[in-house]
Design a protein around this motif. Structure first.
Motif, short mmCIF file in Angstrom:
data_model
loop_
_atom_site.label_atom_id
_atom_site.label_comp_id
_atom_site.label_asym_id
_atom_site.label_seq_id
_atom_site.Cartn_x
_atom_site.Cartn_y
_atom_site.Cartn_z
N GLY A 218 -2.58 -1.56 -11.80
CA GLY A 218 -1.53 -2.51 -11.52
C GLY A 218 -0.39 -1.75 -10.24
N ALA A 219 -0.47 -0.60 -9.48
CA ALA A 219 -0.49 -0.73 -8.50
C ALA A 219 -0.78 -1.17 -7.02
CB ALA A 219 0.22 0.92 -7.77
N SER A 220 0.58 -1.42 -6.01
CA SER A 220 0.02 -2.00 -5.21
C SER A 220 0.02 -1.36 -4.10
CB SER A 220 1.11 -2.91 -4.35
OG SER A 220 1.62 -4.28 -5.23
N GLU A 221 -1.13 -1.56 -2.79
CA GLU A 221 -0.94 -0.84 -1.66
C GLU A 221 0.39 -0.03 -1.13
OE1 GLU A 221 -2.77 -2.10 1.76
OE2 GLU A 221 -1.92 -4.23 1.75
N HIS A 222 -0.35 1.51 -0.63
CA HIS A 222 0.91 1.56 -0.09
C HIS A 222 0.53 1.50 1.43
CE1 HIS A 222 4.36 4.19 0.68
NE2 HIS A 222 3.56 5.11 1.14
N GLU A 223 1.28 1.43 2.25
CA GLU A 223 1.51 1.60 4.03
C GLU A 223 1.84 3.10 4.57
OE1 GLU A 223 -0.91 -0.14 5.26
OE2 GLU A 223 -0.98 -2.73 4.53
N VAL A 224 0.71 3.29 5.47
CA VAL A 224 -0.17 2.67 6.16
C VAL A 224 -1.37 3.03 5.83
CG1 VAL A 224 -1.04 3.05 8.84
CG2 VAL A 224 1.27 2.87 7.73
N ASN A 225 -2.36 2.53 5.55
CA ASN A 225 -4.05 3.04 4.99
C ASN A 225 -5.08 2.08 5.38
OD1 ASN A 225 -3.23 0.01 3.59
ND2 ASN A 225 -4.05 0.25 1.91
N ASP A 226 -4.78 2.38 6.64
CA ASP A 226 -6.06 2.14 7.49
C ASP A 226 -6.69 2.56 8.33
OD1 ASP A 226 -4.46 3.22 9.18
OD2 ASP A 226 -3.75 0.96 10.69
N ASP A 227 -7.35 3.50 7.60
CA ASP A 227 -8.33 4.70 8.11
C ASP A 227 -8.65 5.62 6.31
OD1 ASP A 227 -7.40 6.78 8.67
OD2 ASP A 227 -6.76 6.47 10.58
N ALA A 228 -9.46 6.22 6.97
CA ALA A 228 -10.54 6.46 5.68
C ALA A 228 -9.52 7.96 4.88
CB ALA A 228 -11.39 7.46 6.07
N PHE A 229 -8.51 9.07 6.80
CA PHE A 229 -7.58 9.97 6.74
C PHE A 229 -6.30 9.18 5.98
CE2 PHE A 229 -10.55 10.87 9.97
CZ PHE A 229 -10.98 11.99 9.57
N MET A 230 -5.92 7.83 6.08
CA MET A 230 -4.84 7.19 5.41
C MET A 230 -5.43 6.58 4.00
SD MET A 230 -2.42 6.61 8.30
CE MET A 230 -3.77 6.31 9.63
N ALA A 231 -6.62 6.23 3.53
CA ALA A 231 -6.55 5.39 2.40
C ALA A 231 -5.72 6.02 1.40
CB ALA A 231 -8.51 6.23 1.93
N ASN A 232 -5.67 4.82 0.37
CA ASN A 232 -4.54 4.91 -1.07
C ASN A 232 -5.84 5.86 -1.77
OD1 ASN A 232 -2.75 2.21 -1.00
ND2 ASN A 232 -2.74 4.23 0.11
N GLU A 233 -6.12 7.13 -2.65
CA GLU A 233 -6.55 7.08 -3.48
C GLU A 233 -6.55 6.66 -4.37
OE1 GLU A 233 -6.34 11.84 -3.71
OE2 GLU A 233 -6.51 11.73 -1.94
N LEU A 234 -7.51 5.42 -5.07
CA LEU A 234 -7.40 4.96 -6.75
C LEU A 234 -7.92 6.21 -7.23
CD1 LEU A 234 -9.47 1.67 -5.38
CD2 LEU A 234 -6.54 1.92 -4.85
N ASP A 235 -6.87 6.38 -8.54
CA ASP A 235 -7.38 6.94 -10.20
C ASP A 235 -7.92 5.80 -10.57
OD1 ASP A 235 -7.14 8.94 -12.47
OD2 ASP A 235 -5.31 8.33 -12.43
N VAL A 236 -9.15 5.81 -10.80
CA VAL A 236 -10.26 5.40 -11.34
C VAL A 236 -10.45 5.88 -12.59
CG1 VAL A 236 -11.53 3.62 -11.74
CG2 VAL A 236 -10.82 4.07 -9.24
N THR A 237 -10.08 6.59 -13.34
CA THR A 237 -10.56 7.76 -14.26
C THR A 237 -10.15 7.36 -16.16
OG1 THR A 237 -7.87 8.14 -15.25
CG2 THR A 237 -8.82 9.99 -13.87
N GLY A 238 -10.27 5.60 -15.86
CA GLY A 238 -10.43 5.55 -17.41
C GLY A 238 -11.72 4.23 -16.76
N GLY A 239 -12.58 4.43 -15.93
CA GLY A 239 -13.52 3.32 -14.93
C GLY A 239 -13.52 2.67 -15.13
#
Length: 354
Positions: A218-239
């Protein structure tokens, strides 16, 4: 934020060099911006790029306590000794110049080249150990953005030693601009260019020990997230979960990190409108890629299915099935020739385990 067709080169380059609230972050550092005129308008001092890579090269030297280094440059007047086609997959007929950086294994670095005026199309490439551009091959080259965009990349030095940076261009006349080199240090209490967050700096963010923002459903992306080193990590613990984002600027890209747990699994992902509906036919063109556990190898690209014009990755995509445990990345980006307005999207991600 980077561009569609050639953005995979950015992550490929990392294979060659990395393997052997009151707080406001200045996101404008990542946006396209004209550099000051070299040495004439109070801007940064002029960097005398070496015309030949095998010659005497200027070396980046940080002042005491500094974590960044900024210089102006002008490649016009230098020679074109190498078309750089093998570095980027496209001709780079402009004159090129070179400088060097001494790195220690494990250090994180970020290099950002800005153009000064319209019509410039910067190209970056790196060489390790031997500074000879004739040895450059495609994994070393970066021409992710096109005319009137900057180029920038992040890397972690895989080895201690001297790294060589080449600045070229896809237009034959070359260009004037500036290059800024950052050495961010995660955990030092200061958010720096090349980090999307810093633990303890912004209490409203969940920040990982790798200086990446962690997003819940339900959250929105947080900039800056434009390469793998700055990627937003997704908490997909619920699947499964969904996050909101926006693409639309020239060379814009959003990157999300997804963890597959022990025992392996499969990743499903789909782009929809911000309200979660199928994308209508007039939706700005976007692409969705799944990148491998190393953050480098592109496993595959999603396609539009059914009534939606937006891409998705599902059970019919073999590249997303039977994945080993580890971290993967999803990239959402604009196809810039086709996009003419911002696109607010919802990205649904699911990790399916055996």
């Amino acid at each position: 934020m980077l561009r569609a067709r050639s953005f995979p080169m950015l992550l490929a380059i990392l294979l060659a060099i990395a393997t052997p609230g009151c707080f406001v972050f200045d996101e404008s550092l990542y946006m396209n911006r004209d550099a000051s005129t070299p040495g004439t308008d109070g801007g940064p001092p002029l960097l005398a790029l070496a015309d030949v890579c095998t010659g005497e090269l200027p070396v980046v030297t940080f002042e005491d306590g500094a974590t960044s280094w900024l210089r102006s440059f002008d490649t016009r007047g230098l020679s074109d000794d190498h078309s750089n086609l093998s570095c980027t997959g496209r001709p780079s007929p402009g004159p090129e110049g070179f400088f060097a950086i001494d790195m220690t294994a494990g250090e994180r670095w970020h290099i950002h080249v800005r153009r000064r005026s319209s019509g410039a199309d910067p190209v970056l490439y790196l060489l390790r150990q031997i500074c000879d551009e004739r040895n450059c091959d495609r994994p070393n080259g970066l021409d992710a953005c096109r005319t009137d965009s900057d180029e920038h990349l992040s890397l972690v030095a895989g080895q201690t030693g001297r790294y060589f940076v080449g600045i070229d261009s896809s237009n034959s006349e070359g260009f004037a601009g500036s290059v800024e080199v950052f050495r961010p240090e995660c955990g030092n209490g200061v958010q720096e260019h090349g980090e999307s967050c810093e633990p303890g700096v912004n209490p409203s963010l969940t920040c990982s020990d790798q200086c990446r923002v962690v997003l819940a459903g339900g959250a929105s992306e947080h900039e800056v997230n434009d390469d793998a080193f700055m990627a937003n990590e997704l908490d997909v613990t619920g699947g499964a979960m969904s996050v909101g984002g926006r693409v639309g600027a020239l060379c814009e890209l959003d990157v999300y990190a997804v963890d597959v747990p022990e025992g392996g699994g499969s990743i499903r992902a789909s782009l929809r409108t911000a309200g979660g509906a199928d994308c209508p036919s007039n939706t700005p063109s976007t692409e969705l890629q799944l990148v491998g556990a190393d953050g480098i190898v592109v496993l595959g690209t999603g396609t539009a299915r059914g009534a939606s014009s937006c891409p998705s990755i599902d059970e019919t995509d073999s590249f997303a099935n039977g994945l080993a445990a580890g971290r993967y990345h999803l990239r959402v980006y604009a196809v810039n020739e086709a996009i003419d307005r911002p696109f607010d999207y919802s990205l649904r991600v699911e990790v399916v385990t055996p």
